[in-house]
Design an enzyme around this catalytic site. Structure first.
Site, PDB file in Angstrom:
ATOM      1  N   HIS A 265       0.845  -1.196   0.000  1.00 27.26           N
ATOM      2  CA  HIS A 265       0.000   0.000   0.000  1.00 27.26           C
ATOM      3  C   HIS A 265       0.876   1.240   0.000  1.00 27.26           C
ATOM      4  CE1 HIS A 265      -3.099   2.871   1.168  1.00 27.26           C
ATOM      5  NE2 HIS A 265      -3.933   1.979   0.638  1.00 27.26           N
ATOM      6  N   ASP A 316      -8.019  -4.876  -0.971  1.00 34.69           N
ATOM      7  CA  ASP A 316      -8.464  -5.674  -2.121  1.00 34.69           C
ATOM      8  C   ASP A 316      -8.180  -7.158  -1.964  1.00 34.69           C
ATOM      9  OD1 ASP A 316      -9.408  -3.500  -3.714  1.00 34.69           O
ATOM     10  OD2 ASP A 316      -7.318  -2.910  -3.942  1.00 34.69           O
TER      11      ASP A 316
HETATM   12  N1  COA Z   1       4.229  -7.306  -4.980  1.00 35.52           N
HETATM   13  C1  COA Z   1       5.564  -7.383  -5.088  1.00 35.52           C
HETATM   14  N2  COA Z   1       6.389  -6.351  -4.883  1.00 35.52           N
HETATM   15  C2  COA Z   1       5.832  -5.189  -4.568  1.00 35.52           C
HETATM   16  C3  COA Z   1       4.436  -5.021  -4.434  1.00 35.52           C
HETATM   17  C4  COA Z   1       3.639  -6.151  -4.656  1.00 35.52           C
HETATM   18  N3  COA Z   1       2.329  -6.065  -4.549  1.00 35.52           N
HETATM   19  N4  COA Z   1       4.153  -3.749  -4.113  1.00 35.52           N
HETATM   20  C5  COA Z   1       5.320  -3.109  -4.047  1.00 35.52           C
HETATM   21  N5  COA Z   1       6.320  -3.984  -4.331  1.00 35.52           N
HETATM   22  C6  COA Z   1       7.739  -3.664  -4.370  1.00 35.52           C
HETATM   23  C7  COA Z   1       8.039  -2.919  -5.669  1.00 35.52           C
HETATM   24  O1  COA Z   1       8.357  -3.811  -6.714  1.00 35.52           O
HETATM   25  C8  COA Z   1       9.209  -2.072  -5.250  1.00 35.52           C
HETATM   26  O2  COA Z   1      10.358  -2.870  -5.221  1.00 35.52           O
HETATM   27  P1  COA Z   1      11.771  -2.271  -5.669  1.00 35.52           P
HETATM   28  O3  COA Z   1      12.065  -1.164  -4.682  1.00 35.52           O
HETATM   29  O4  COA Z   1      12.679  -3.435  -5.569  1.00 35.52           O
HETATM   30  O5  COA Z   1      11.568  -1.757  -7.063  1.00 35.52           O
HETATM   31  C9  COA Z   1       8.864  -1.681  -3.818  1.00 35.52           C
HETATM   32  O6  COA Z   1       8.023  -2.743  -3.338  1.00 35.52           O
HETATM   33  C10 COA Z   1       8.110  -0.352  -3.742  1.00 35.52           C
HETATM   34  O7  COA Z   1       7.052  -0.401  -4.684  1.00 35.52           O
HETATM   35  P2  COA Z   1       6.161   0.838  -5.126  1.00 35.52           P
HETATM   36  O8  COA Z   1       5.247   0.428  -6.225  1.00 35.52           O
HETATM   37  O9  COA Z   1       7.063   2.012  -5.387  1.00 35.52           O
HETATM   38  O10 COA Z   1       5.392   1.092  -3.791  1.00 35.52           O
HETATM   39  P3  COA Z   1       4.219   2.026  -3.618  1.00 35.52           P
HETATM   40  O11 COA Z   1       4.111   2.235  -2.170  1.00 35.52           O
HETATM   41  O12 COA Z   1       4.260   3.194  -4.485  1.00 35.52           O
HETATM   42  O13 COA Z   1       3.043   1.095  -4.202  1.00 35.52           O
HETATM   43  C11 COA Z   1       1.080   0.001  -4.612  1.00 35.52           C
HETATM   44  C12 COA Z   1       1.855   0.887  -3.655  1.00 35.52           C
HETATM   45  C13 COA Z   1      -0.271  -0.294  -3.975  1.00 35.52           C
HETATM   46  C14 COA Z   1       0.875   0.700  -5.954  1.00 35.52           C
HETATM   47  C15 COA Z   1       1.860  -1.320  -4.823  1.00 35.52           C
HETATM   48  O14 COA Z   1       2.117  -1.952  -3.593  1.00 35.52           O
HETATM   49  C16 COA Z   1       1.129  -2.251  -5.760  1.00 35.52           C
HETATM   50  O15 COA Z   1       1.218  -2.106  -6.985  1.00 35.52           O
HETATM   51  N6  COA Z   1       0.388  -3.273  -5.200  1.00 35.52           N
HETATM   52  C17 COA Z   1      -0.345  -4.178  -6.021  1.00 35.52           C
HETATM   53  C18 COA Z   1      -1.598  -3.493  -6.573  1.00 35.52           C
HETATM   54  C19 COA Z   1      -2.655  -3.288  -5.510  1.00 35.52           C
HETATM   55  O16 COA Z   1      -2.937  -4.160  -4.716  1.00 35.52           O
HETATM   56  N7  COA Z   1      -3.257  -2.096  -5.515  1.00 35.52           N
HETATM   57  C20 COA Z   1      -4.334  -1.752  -4.614  1.00 35.52           C
HETATM   58  C21 COA Z   1      -3.905  -0.718  -3.630  1.00 35.52           C
HETATM   59  S1  COA Z   1      -5.168  -0.450  -2.411  1.00 35.52           S
END
Ligand code: COA
Length: 379
Positions: A265, A316
């Site tokens: 998240h 989710d």
């Molecule tokens: N599975 C695997 N790795 C994940 C991950 C996941 N669901 N979410 C984040 N990571 C990893 C990223 O690959 C990244 O790794 P890196 O530093 O080696 O590149 C690191 O964690 C940070 O990711 P980032 O996308 O920058 O984090 P964020 O805080 O901006 O992202 C989300 C938040 C929700 C966009 C992200 O966790 C995600 O895409 N989750 C899956 C989609 C989802 O469930 N969305 C609903 C949100 S309520």
């Protein structure tokens, strides 16, 4: 040259940037706490109803019995959208994505609401009541229409959660399922400046009407990184299909830098408090339906993602298996999110109208300068 802007390098995705003041909801990502107007989400999930939460989000306080009855009956009186909107939906291509349908049909409600354009409190609340009442009717009607079934007319004796399940299935839900769904709507109602809510505030800031703001919110919610994640979780579970395959599947997915849907998240760095309830519901539905596979698979993914990446499930993750076990089609999971989030969107739009300033940030310009126009024949 100074542009008057700060570098965006440190704020990609505007993470951590405070873009508005709001009294509606607050997310404490470190402690895993969520409040609506000062009330803890666990307290509301335990004790309130979705209609009560709508009143809370719009008015900043819990309603009296009379106020709750007034709002509930105003919503029930408005369950039925204008006939033309449903008739038009019957002309849409049957394979249309339900979120595209929802966006289009909700936008079209504006055409039949002569009082819906005002941004003063009374007009805006009137439009908010109508959209809140009709968004579920539209989502349920689309599932019936695309499957060649008759649209089920709303039942004014039922609350929003109950009525939605009834219009979708044509049968009334039992009390346990109806209450569980009501709580699911409470849990999804507001989440501070998430992408779709921020979108609605940006549109409201231009003094566009309630329908325009909500239509933009639906468009933002449809993306797979936002509301679309719940459907993606269930697709992932169906793809894996076998609890015995989880460990190998997950290793492979992580090695290929695949994001595990429903995990992680942008704000919560610990358990999302909404996931606590949805995990319970997923288990409850598994036991009720005698189909434990999806819950067991979810639990194993949760455990492995915690061990390997220190990450937690978001809202989710367990809503996917809960809705699936309730027999809800996969591509309706995100429209259901909208049926709930409409309460938060409209609350934020009302708050924006009440103290409006056009939202107009700056971009840090990283393009070329001092280019001279070259006639096309000389390029
Ligand atoms: N599975 C695997 N790795 C994940 C991950 C996941 N669901 N979410 C984040 N990571 C990893 C990223 O690959 C990244 O790794 P890196 O530093 O080696 O590149 C690191 O964690 C940070 O990711 P980032 O996308 O920058 O984090 P964020 O805080 O901006 O992202 C989300 C938040 C929700 C966009 C992200 O966790 C995600 O895409 N989750 C899956 C989609 C989802 O469930 N969305 C609903 C949100 S309520």
């Amino acid at each position: 040259m100074s542009t008057g802007t700060e570098s965006t390098a440190a704020t990609a995705g505007l993470r951590g940037v405070v873009a508005a003041q709001s009294a509606i909801g607050d997310v404490n990502g470190e402690e895993g706490k969520l409040i609506y107007q000062g009330y803890d989400i666990h307290d509301l999930a335990e004790n309130s109803t979705f209609e009560e939460v709508i009143f809370l989000l719009w008015n900043g306080r819990l309603p009296t019995q009379v106020e709750l009855e007034e709002l509930s009956s105003a919503i029930r009186e408005n369950y039925e959208p204008p006939k033309q909107v449903i008739e038009l939906m019957k002309q849409y291509p049957k394979e249309s994505d339900p979120m595209d349908v929802l966006r289009t049909a909700v936008s079209s409600l504006d055409l039949y609401d002569p009082k819906g354009q005002g941004t003063d409190r009374e007009s805006a609340v009137g439009a908010a009541v109508r959209i809140t009442a009709q968004i579920g009717t539209i989502a349920a009607a689309w599932d019936r229409i695309r499957n060649g079934k008759d649209v089920v007319a709303p039942d004014k004796s039922l609350g929003i959660a109950d009525n939605f399940l009834y219009m979708l299935r044509g049968d009334k839900a039992d009390a346990e399922e109806a209450r569980m769904f009501d709580i699911a709507l409470i849990l999804h109602a507001d989440h501070e400046l998430n992408a779709s809510t921020f979108t609605t505030r940006v549109v409201a800031g231009t003094l566009a009407d309630m329908y325009g703001c909500v239509t933009a919110g639906i468009a933002a919610l449809a993306g797979p990184l936002h509301g679309g994640a719940n459907t993606a979780v269930m697709k992932m579970l169906i793809e894996i299909d076998d609890p015995a395959k989880i460990d190998a599947w997950l290793d492979d997915a992580l090695a290929n830098k695949r994001k595990i849907m429903g995990i992680g998240h942008a704000v919560y760095k610990t358990e999302d408090p909404r996931a606590t309830w949805l995990r319970k519901f997923s288990k409850q539905m598994s036991d009720k339906k005698g189909e434990t596979k999806w819950f067991e698979m979810s639990q194993r993914i949760e455990q492995l993602m915690h061990e390997k990446k220190g990450m937690y499930p978001n809202v989710d993750f367990y809503s996917a298996s809960t809705y699936y076990l309730m027999g809800i089609p996969l591509d309706l999971f995100t429209p259901i999110f909208a049926v709930s989030r409409i309460s938060g969107w409209t609350g934020h739009i009302l708050e924006q109208y009440a103290n409006n300033k056009l939202i107009r940030p700056r971009a840090e310009y990283i393009g070329k300068r001092d280019q001279k126009y070259v006639p096309i024949a000389e390029r």
